[in-house]
Motif scaffolding. Structure first.
Motif, short mmCIF file in Angstrom:
data_model
loop_
_atom_site.label_atom_id
_atom_site.label_comp_id
_atom_site.label_asym_id
_atom_site.label_seq_id
_atom_site.Cartn_x
_atom_site.Cartn_y
_atom_site.Cartn_z
N PHE A 79 0.85 -1.19 0.00
CA PHE A 79 0.00 0.00 0.00
C PHE A 79 0.89 1.24 0.00
O PHE A 79 1.61 1.51 0.97
CB PHE A 79 -0.92 0.00 1.21
N TRP A 81 0.14 4.35 0.29
CA TRP A 81 -0.18 5.38 1.28
C TRP A 81 0.45 5.09 2.63
O TRP A 81 0.75 6.00 3.39
CB TRP A 81 -1.70 5.54 1.41
N ASP A 84 4.02 6.30 2.64
CA ASP A 84 4.13 7.76 2.70
C ASP A 84 3.86 8.32 4.09
O ASP A 84 3.88 9.53 4.28
CB ASP A 84 3.14 8.40 1.71
N THR A 85 3.61 7.46 5.06
CA THR A 85 3.34 7.91 6.42
C THR A 85 4.47 7.52 7.35
O THR A 85 5.35 6.73 6.98
CB THR A 85 2.02 7.32 6.94
#
Length: 229
Positions: A79, A81, A84-85
């Motif tokens: 994933f 996303w 990106d965290t």
């Protein structure tokens, strides 16, 4: 049986014991507090929350820990996303993935154990506490939870033993705890018996100590019952 290999393997595998103990301590500590929260939701009257945690418990108890571990370690990286965290800082490391998998697994089992303890507290004991002016959190802290904990302790001790053995699965995601080191020695020597005898003996030692701790806690907490015998 190669006795020399056993003697040679023992210090190496013993070096992985600290990692095993660390994983057990962290997963059980975090899982215990999470299990209390989940158990409280289970005995609450909030219908949607009860349904949510029941689904969580069903899934976690109904699927193997190894599958959960693989889904977290290999699956979450798919994933974008997540990458990106800030979570990716932890989830890219096998150590934190192993801890997370064991925490969510033991939380599900532990919550059912604690729920059983909470539901075992009799109505009469609660009413007696209310007669002394206790209510809300005070009633829970002084009466309900201590009784529930005593009732749940033997079963929770079994869960702790299972988690000690479950740490061996961390070797499948490159964690060099005791099973991982034993597997590495086996691949180098082509002798599986000797290193895994050492590893099994060390797991047995950890669980021996753990069972004595649980028994000591039971003996101490059940003092009021011993006095009446």
């Amino acid at each position: 049986m190669d006795v020399d290999l056993i003697i040679e393997s023992a210090p190496k595998i013993l070096g992985g014991m600290w990692l095993t103990i660390q994983m057990v301590t962290l997963s059980l500590s975090l899982g215990f507090f999470c299990a209390i929260g989940v158990a409280l939701v289970r005995v609450s009257s909030v219908t949607w929350a009860v349904a949510l945690v029941r689904g969580y418990v069903f899934v976690m108890r109904g699927t193997p820990l190894l599958v959960q571990l693989f889904l977290i370690y290999y699956g979450l990286g798919q994933f974008a996303w997540i990458k990106d965290t800030f979570l990716w800082t932890f989830l890219r490391e096998p150590y934190f993935c192993a801890i997370l998998a064991m925490v969510i697994n033991t939380t599900a089992y532990g919550s059912e154990i604690i729920r059983g303890g909470l539901e075992s507290v009799s109505w009469g004991e609660k009413e007696a506490a209310r007669a002394f002016g206790m209510s809300g959190f005070l009633l829970f802290r002084r009466i309900v939870f201590p009784i529930a904990f005593r009732q749940a302790l033997p079963a929770y001790g079994n869960e702790a033993i299972l988690m000690v053995k479950a740490t061996s699965l961390a070797s499948t995601i490159t964690m060099m705890e005791m099973t991982g080191i034993a597997g590495e020695i086996m691949s180098e020597t082509y002798k599986p018996m000797e290193p895994f005898i050492v590893a099994g003996s060390l797991y047995l030692l950890i669980n021996f100590v753990l069972t004595r701790v649980v028994q000591g806690a039971e003996y101490r907490l059940m003092g009021h019952l011993r006095a009446s015998q």
